[in-house]
Each structure stands twice: as structure tokens, then as C-alpha cells.
Design a protein around this motif. Structure first.
Motif, PDB file in Angstrom:
ATOM      1  N   SER A 121       0.800  -1.317   0.112  1.00 29.65           N
ATOM      2  CA  SER A 121       0.125  -0.013  -0.149  1.00 29.65           C
ATOM      3  C   SER A 121       0.953   1.203   0.094  1.00 29.65           C
ATOM      4  CB  SER A 121      -0.873  -0.075   1.347  1.00 29.65           C
ATOM      5  OG  SER A 121      -0.205   0.314   2.254  1.00 29.65           O
ATOM      6  N   ASN A 122       2.188   1.149   0.135  1.00 26.17           N
ATOM      7  CA  ASN A 122       2.891   2.248   0.139  1.00 26.17           C
ATOM      8  C   ASN A 122       3.405   2.819  -0.943  1.00 26.17           C
ATOM      9  OD1 ASN A 122       5.106   4.170   0.663  1.00 26.17           O
ATOM     10  ND2 ASN A 122       6.205   3.098   2.153  1.00 26.17           N
ATOM     11  N   PRO A 123       2.819   3.882  -1.860  1.00 23.41           N
ATOM     12  CA  PRO A 123       3.244   4.506  -2.953  1.00 23.41           C
ATOM     13  C   PRO A 123       4.680   4.708  -3.261  1.00 23.41           C
ATOM     14  CG  PRO A 123       1.996   6.103  -1.652  1.00 23.41           C
ATOM     15  CD  PRO A 123       2.052   4.970  -0.779  1.00 23.41           C
ATOM     16  N   GLU A 124       5.435   4.784  -2.050  1.00 21.28           N
ATOM     17  CA  GLU A 124       6.826   5.032  -2.283  1.00 21.28           C
ATOM     18  C   GLU A 124       7.980   3.923  -2.575  1.00 21.28           C
ATOM     19  OE1 GLU A 124       7.801   7.628   0.948  1.00 21.28           O
ATOM     20  OE2 GLU A 124       6.462   9.361   0.433  1.00 21.28           O
ATOM     21  N   THR A 125       7.293   2.963  -2.702  1.00 16.60           N
ATOM     22  CA  THR A 125       8.148   1.590  -2.787  1.00 16.60           C
ATOM     23  C   THR A 125       7.703   1.162  -4.122  1.00 16.60           C
ATOM     24  OG1 THR A 125       6.424  -0.213  -2.268  1.00 16.60           O
ATOM     25  CG2 THR A 125       7.918   1.120  -0.295  1.00 16.60           C
ATOM     26  N   PRO A 126       8.540   0.076  -4.521  1.00 19.64           N
ATOM     27  CA  PRO A 126       8.107  -0.452  -6.172  1.00 19.64           C
ATOM     28  C   PRO A 126       7.371  -1.435  -6.063  1.00 19.64           C
ATOM     29  CG  PRO A 126      10.507  -1.044  -5.208  1.00 19.64           C
ATOM     30  CD  PRO A 126       9.981   0.014  -4.144  1.00 19.64           C
ATOM     31  N   TYR A 127       6.881  -1.796  -4.786  1.00 22.01           N
ATOM     32  CA  TYR A 127       6.040  -3.015  -4.942  1.00 22.01           C
ATOM     33  C   TYR A 127       4.468  -2.354  -4.742  1.00 22.01           C
ATOM     34  CZ  TYR A 127      10.264  -4.745  -3.085  1.00 22.01           C
ATOM     35  OH  TYR A 127      11.655  -5.325  -3.151  1.00 22.01           O
ATOM     36  N   TYR A 128       4.267  -1.244  -4.780  1.00 24.83           N
ATOM     37  CA  TYR A 128       3.052  -0.580  -4.523  1.00 24.83           C
ATOM     38  C   TYR A 128       2.027  -1.048  -5.476  1.00 24.83           C
ATOM     39  CZ  TYR A 128      -0.605   3.206  -5.030  1.00 24.83           C
ATOM     40  OH  TYR A 128      -1.701   3.733  -4.819  1.00 24.83           O
ATOM     41  N   LYS A 129       0.846  -1.330  -5.222  1.00 22.96           N
ATOM     42  CA  LYS A 129      -0.413  -1.903  -5.934  1.00 22.96           C
ATOM     43  C   LYS A 129      -1.384  -0.737  -6.017  1.00 22.96           C
ATOM     44  CE  LYS A 129       0.342  -6.719  -4.868  1.00 22.96           C
ATOM     45  NZ  LYS A 129      -0.420  -8.019  -4.667  1.00 22.96           N
ATOM     46  N   ALA A 130      -1.668  -0.239  -7.160  1.00 22.81           N
ATOM     47  CA  ALA A 130      -2.541   0.843  -7.194  1.00 22.81           C
ATOM     48  C   ALA A 130      -4.007   0.549  -6.796  1.00 22.81           C
ATOM     49  CB  ALA A 130      -2.719   1.296  -8.907  1.00 22.81           C
ATOM     50  N   GLY A 131      -4.650   1.395  -5.950  1.00 19.62           N
ATOM     51  CA  GLY A 131      -5.798   1.271  -5.575  1.00 19.62           C
ATOM     52  C   GLY A 131      -5.909   1.058  -4.122  1.00 19.62           C
TER      53      GLY A 131
END
Length: 215
Positions: A121-131
Motif C-alpha cells: 500500500s506504500n506508494p513510495e516503494t516499487p511494490y505499490y499496488k494501485a488502488g
């Protein structure tokens, strides 16, 4: 080392758990405060408290357990829509007395190795999942689960991991971990060791267990 964990929805269906310990209730919500996590079966094991990044308010998310190998477990965090918000793989490495070099290790080297720790859920990481709604404390709670399993497995709360360069400062400044092999310019023999190998020192074990209110 297992790096890719496939998701089978049947493994995450709710399964009744044996009553190993007295559950903790926070405002009527069962959390993992007093749960013996190692004795839980696969499936839903309880809830954790996290914070919404948008308003700072407390949220409760669901924790699921899955065995991925002998002495290896996956813990995932999901919201009420069953969206995967975070996860971690842990590997229990318990050494028996006499099985390790007492010259190199002055204390028991048993530990839980942490791998693939993610906050989707962290938009600052490359693993972020939109939404996904951005939730804080996901990484902290997953490390607290790893620390609990280390205690339960008689690894003295020791945890170890290999930090990504971008997350190393978080492990050092927030979690309190230190480099397992700090620089030793006077001894070239040790300079080949990974500087991103991190361990939790004894004086920071209790602070981690209490961080953001603990499990």
C-alpha cells in the motif's frame, strides 16, 4: 531461499483455530497481543492495528498464516476486501548446542531470517499496488510477528535480514537494527561480507516489540 510465493485463495479461507492462548481484545477486536502464533494453523489468525496515512486513524487488518517449507512460513496482511496489503516470509534457523563455531559465535546464532517483506500500500516503494489505501506500520507489524516467532522458537528474539539500499535507513533508524558486519578497515578479511546484512541487537528487542503499541 524462496522468493516467489504464489497465492492460492483456498489457503486463505477462514479456518477455526485451536485455543492456544487467551486472545487479546481491543475495543472488541481480537488482536495478536497474546496469541501463540506458532501454534496457529494455516489461515486467519487474528488482526493487527495499523494507521491510515490519510487521516492517521487506527485501522484493523487481517493476518493470515501459510507454511511454505519446513521451518518456513508466510504471513500476509489483508483488508476486509481480501486485498493483499503486505506480507513477509520467515525462516526459522535454530542451531543446536555444539553445531556452531564457538570461536566465531560467542552466543547462540539461532535467529529468524526475514525475507520478502512488503507493504503493497506504500506508494513510495516499487511494490505499490494501485488502488490500495496507504497504511502505515505494516512493516513494523510484520517484523514484530517475526520477532514473536523467534521468541516462540527459542531463538531469543533474534531476527536477521538483508536490507534493500532504499530501506536500510528505515531498519536502522526506526526499527533499531544494526549492520551484522560493520566496516573493519583494519581487517581486510571481513570486508567481503554484505554491509546490508542487518540484525536486531539485544538492547533494541524490547523497543521493537512495543513500537507503535506492539502487536
Amino acid at each position: 531461499m524462496i522468493n516467489n510465493i504464489s497465492f492460492n485463495p483456498n489457503l486463505y479461507a477462514y479456518k477455526p483455530q485451536a485455543k492456544a492462548t487467551t486472545p487479546s481484545f481491543t475495543g472488541g477486536v481480537q488482536t495478536l497481543t497474546h496469541t501463540n502464533i506458532g501454534s496457529c494453523l494455516e489461515g486467519y489468525i487474528g488482526k493487527i492495528r495499523v494507521r491510515s496515512a490519510s487521516d492517521g486513524q487506527e485501522r484493523f487488518l487481517n493476518v493470515f498464516k501459510k507454511y511454505i517449507d519446513r521451518n518456513a512460513e508466510n504471513y500476509s496482511i489483508r483488508n476486509d476486501n481480501n486485498d493483499l496489503v503486505g506480507e513477509v516470509d520467515i525462516f526459522i534457523r535454530k542451531f543446536q548446542p555444539g553445531s556452531y563455531d564457538t570461536v566465531e559465535h560467542s552466543t547462540d546464532p539461532s535467529h529468524v531470517f526475514v525475507d520478502n517483506l512488503r507493504n503493497y500500500s506504500n506508494p513510495e516503494t516499487p511494490y505499490y499496488k494501485a488502488g490500495l489505501e496507504y497504511m502505515k506500520d505494516i512493516g513494523t507489524r510484520l517484523l514484530q510477528i517475526a520477532q514473536r516467532r523467534s521468541d516462540e522458537a527459542m531463538c531469543m528474539g533474534n531476527i536477521k535480514l538483508i536490507a534493500k539500499n532504499e530501506s536500510k535507513n528505515w531498519y536502522k533508524n526506526v526499527i533499531g537494527m544494526v549492520e551484522e558486519f560493520p566496516p573493519m578497515p583494519s581487517n581486510f578479511r571481513f570486508n567481503f561480507r554484505n554491509p546490508n546484512s542487518m540484525i536486531l541487537p539485544p538492547h533494541n528487542k524490547e523497543p521493537l516489540s512495543r513500537l507503535q503499541g506492539g502487536l
